[in-house]
Design a protein around this motif. Structure first.
Motif, PDB file in Angstrom:
ATOM      1  N   LEU A   1      91.157 -19.898  89.600  1.00 30.50           N
ATOM      2  CA  LEU A   1      91.996 -20.227  90.754  1.00 30.50           C
ATOM      3  C   LEU A   1      92.190 -21.738  90.920  1.00 30.50           C
ATOM      4  CD1 LEU A   1      90.616 -17.589  93.293  1.00 30.50           C
ATOM      5  CD2 LEU A   1      92.650 -17.447  91.857  1.00 30.50           C
ATOM      6  N   MET A   2      91.973 -22.480  89.874  1.00 29.13           N
ATOM      7  CA  MET A   2      92.061 -23.936  89.957  1.00 29.13           C
ATOM      8  C   MET A   2      93.405 -24.408  90.508  1.00 29.13           C
ATOM      9  SD  MET A   2      91.772 -26.674  86.899  1.00 29.13           S
ATOM     10  CE  MET A   2      90.301 -27.607  87.153  1.00 29.13           C
ATOM     11  N   HIS A   3      94.470 -23.723  90.157  1.00 28.32           N
ATOM     12  CA  HIS A   3      95.803 -24.183  90.545  1.00 28.32           C
ATOM     13  C   HIS A   3      96.130 -23.893  92.017  1.00 28.32           C
ATOM     14  CE1 HIS A   3      96.327 -25.342  86.479  1.00 28.32           C
ATOM     15  NE2 HIS A   3      96.203 -24.120  86.040  1.00 28.32           N
ATOM     16  N   ASN A   4      95.228 -23.262  92.725  1.00 25.16           N
ATOM     17  CA  ASN A   4      95.411 -23.079  94.168  1.00 25.16           C
ATOM     18  C   ASN A   4      95.263 -24.393  94.928  1.00 25.16           C
ATOM     19  OD1 ASN A   4      95.935 -20.398  94.033  1.00 25.16           O
ATOM     20  ND2 ASN A   4      94.070 -19.734  95.050  1.00 25.16           N
ATOM     21  N   TRP A   5      94.885 -25.453  94.257  1.00 25.86           N
ATOM     22  CA  TRP A   5      94.735 -26.741  94.928  1.00 25.86           C
ATOM     23  C   TRP A   5      96.030 -27.122  95.633  1.00 25.86           C
ATOM     24  CZ3 TRP A   5      97.853 -30.876  94.138  1.00 25.86           C
ATOM     25  CH2 TRP A   5      98.629 -30.887  92.980  1.00 25.86           C
ATOM     26  N   PHE A   6      97.164 -26.749  95.054  1.00 21.25           N
ATOM     27  CA  PHE A   6      98.448 -27.101  95.644  1.00 21.25           C
ATOM     28  C   PHE A   6      98.593 -26.500  97.044  1.00 21.25           C
ATOM     29  CE2 PHE A   6     102.813 -25.905  96.572  1.00 21.25           C
ATOM     30  CZ  PHE A   6     103.445 -27.136  96.514  1.00 21.25           C
ATOM     31  N   LEU A   7      98.281 -25.206  97.165  1.00 18.33           N
ATOM     32  CA  LEU A   7      98.378 -24.551  98.475  1.00 18.33           C
ATOM     33  C   LEU A   7      97.386 -25.132  99.468  1.00 18.33           C
ATOM     34  CD1 LEU A   7      98.782 -20.820  97.415  1.00 18.33           C
ATOM     35  CD2 LEU A   7     100.548 -22.374  98.254  1.00 18.33           C
ATOM     36  N   CYS A   8      96.232 -25.525  98.973  1.00 18.25           N
ATOM     37  CA  CYS A   8      95.220 -26.107  99.856  1.00 18.25           C
ATOM     38  C   CYS A   8      95.679 -27.459 100.392  1.00 18.25           C
ATOM     39  CB  CYS A   8      93.887 -26.216  99.126  1.00 18.25           C
ATOM     40  SG  CYS A   8      93.256 -24.603  98.627  1.00 18.25           S
ATOM     41  N   VAL A   9      96.226 -28.278  99.530  1.00 17.75           N
ATOM     42  CA  VAL A   9      96.745 -29.575  99.979  1.00 17.75           C
ATOM     43  C   VAL A   9      97.886 -29.360 100.974  1.00 17.75           C
ATOM     44  CG1 VAL A   9      97.974 -31.654  99.244  1.00 17.75           C
ATOM     45  CG2 VAL A   9      96.025 -30.827  97.915  1.00 17.75           C
TER      46      VAL A   9
END
Length: 165
Positions: free
Chosen positions: A133-141
């Motif tokens: 799920l590394m690419h969920n960083w975008f939604l978190c930001v």
């Protein structure tokens, strides 16, 4: 300024090109395709910032309603992806990797996966295979922006009022 909303087809085209660029980057065919993510951040700001600042200026902004709207738009998808990842990972991952996935699911569910990745990975570009799920960083930001930007604007407005009085 007209209150009539106009749909921007050119921005849809720009979003489509950004998606293609990111996909080509991940496929290894476009070295600078990751910049498509920046395009999404800019477009998000283009739509959100004027609306929030105008509503704050008019006294019509409701912080919790704003967050609730954004939460109900993003959280179901995050939870669906997390649940599917956990289900597939349960049958196909080693216990250590499954533990990492579980950490990512928890962090993603509270929109803090970007912080988890910063602490555990140290280098985003040296992606580790078990960071599903590394690419969920975008939604978190993005969600962190939704939390802090309106608060900052409300504080600035109060400070400006106090300064002018």
């Amino acid at each position: 300024m007209s209150s009539e909303k106009t749909y921007r087809h050119d921005l849809d085209l720009l979003k489509g090109l950004a998606i293609i660029a990111v996909m080509l980057y991940h496929a290894g065919w476009c070295k600078s395709g990751y910049l498509g993510v920046d395009v999404f951040f800019v477009l998000n700001g283009y739509f959100v910032v004027p609306k929030v600042t105008q509503e704050i200026d008019n006294g019509q902004f409701h912080y919790w309603r704003f967050l609730e709207k954004k939460l109900f738009r993003l959280l179901p998808l995050v939870l669906l992806v997390s649940a599917c990842s956990l289900a597939i990972g349960f049958w196909g991952m080693l216990p250590g990797d499954y533990r990492y996935l579980s950490e990512e699911v928890v962090a993603s569910s509270v929109f803090m996966n970007n912080i988890l990745q910063a602490v555990t990975t140290q280098n985003y570009w040296a992606a580790i295979y078990h960071k599903i799920l590394m690419h969920n960083w975008f939604l978190c930001v993005l969600f962190q922006f939704y939390i802090f930007f309106p608060l900052l604007m409300m504080v600035f407005k109060k400070r400006m009022k106090a300064t002018l009085i």
